[in-house]
Design an enzyme around this catalytic site. Structure first.
Site, mmCIF file in Angstrom:
data_model
loop_
_atom_site.group_PDB
_atom_site.id
_atom_site.type_symbol
_atom_site.label_atom_id
_atom_site.label_comp_id
_atom_site.label_asym_id
_atom_site.label_seq_id
_atom_site.Cartn_x
_atom_site.Cartn_y
_atom_site.Cartn_z
ATOM 1 N N GLU A 35 -2.196 6.646 -7.964
ATOM 2 C CA GLU A 35 -2.753 5.479 -8.648
ATOM 3 C C GLU A 35 -3.559 4.677 -7.632
ATOM 4 O O GLU A 35 -3.000 4.169 -6.657
ATOM 5 C CB GLU A 35 -1.643 4.570 -9.189
ATOM 6 C CG GLU A 35 -0.799 5.143 -10.292
ATOM 7 C CD GLU A 35 0.235 4.105 -10.759
ATOM 8 O OE1 GLU A 35 0.080 2.908 -10.436
ATOM 9 O OE2 GLU A 35 1.194 4.504 -11.435
ATOM 10 N N ASP B 204 1.673 -8.576 -10.668
ATOM 11 C CA ASP B 204 2.075 -7.946 -9.417
ATOM 12 C C ASP B 204 3.051 -8.823 -8.647
ATOM 13 O O ASP B 204 2.967 -10.049 -8.672
ATOM 14 C CB ASP B 204 0.856 -7.673 -8.534
ATOM 15 C CG ASP B 204 -0.047 -6.607 -9.122
ATOM 16 O OD1 ASP B 204 0.493 -5.671 -9.733
ATOM 17 O OD2 ASP B 204 -1.272 -6.712 -8.973
#
Length: 262
Positions: free
Chosen positions: A52, A63
């Site tokens: 990724e 995040d």
């Protein structure tokens, strides 16, 4: 039967080897572009089945602090959205399978069709879109069909049955199961909500399920590999990145061993 995607053969190969796929995440451009490319090709050599490639974004609301700080560093060092295609090409040339993980705003600003076209030309296989839901993804669904890219949307323990089914139906390649609520990051204990979420997905589809958000050791990778098709690792690899390629490879190899011993 779910519509097969570009990543389907990767998961099929792993299933034939009676193991889960190892999916490793790193932010593009962290700590700088050349180093990030070296680290991601190191992941390929270390045993990651899918890489990724994260696009740094100034407002990374989903995040954890580790990845948010890495994105901030990448942006400060001048990484651009278009640099992701260079990295994807390098991963592909190294024999890896690359997908992009991005908040939707950078892709939207770039141009959805243009981004999809250039990603496909670089050898990329799809995009993980953490903040995009299928209801708002008409442009992306059209572009992914036009350029033969996989669509990876997220499901969570909080997803209603209707939302879960709609999201899975729009996915191609695999579905990303968020194993803990809230932001991502390495944790000492992996959420016990993950097995139940994977079971819910399997009740409605045969699509591969990747579980992320929390893995940082081979033992935890083995724990998730016992019930998921893919084990996604992000923050732990980002934490290893400043120590250089050897540290990243060592962790990748530990994780790759973990997904094989479940």
């Amino acid at each position: 039967m779910t519509q097969p995607g570009r990543l389907t053969e990767v998961f099929d190969k792993c299933r034939a080897e009676e193991r889960a796929a190892l999916i490793g995440y790193l932010p593009n451009g962290y700590p700088d572009l050349d180093t990030s490319i070296e680290l991601m090709t190191t992941l390929v050599r270390g045993g990651c089945d899918i890489i990724e490639v994260g696009i740094a974004y100034s407002d990374p609301m989903m995040d954890g602090p580790m990845i948010a700080a890495a994105a901030e560093t990448a942006l400060a060092n001048g990484v651009r959205v278009a640099d992701v295609f260079t990295t994807v090409r390098a991963i592909t040339d190294a024999g890896g399978h690359a997908v992009v993980m991005s908040y939707w705003n950078p892709v939207l600003r770039y141009g959805v069709d243009a981004f999809a076209r250039e990603l496909a030309a670089a050898g990329g296989l799809g995009i993980i879109t953490p903040d995009l839901i299928p209801d708002e993804a008409d442009d992306w669904i059209a572009a992914s069909d036009a350029h033969d890219l996989d669509r990876i949307f997220l499901v969570a323990p909080s997803s209603t049955p209707e939302r879960l089914e709609r999201t899975i139906g729009a996915c191609r390649g695999f579905v990303y199961a968020a194993s803990t609520m809230g932001v991502t990051g390495a944790r000492d204990a992996v959420s016990n909500a993950a097995p139940a979420l994977v079971s819910r997905v399997r009740e409605v589809s045969d699509i591969a399920v990747g579980v992320g958000l929390g893995v940082r050791s081979g033992a935890q990778a083995a724990e998730i590999a016992a019930y998921a098709d893919g084990v996604i690792v992000g923050s732990a690899l980002v934490a290893a990145a400043p120590q250089g390629p050897a540290a990243v490879r060592s962790l990748a190899e530990e994780l790759a061993t973990g997904v094989r011993r479940a």
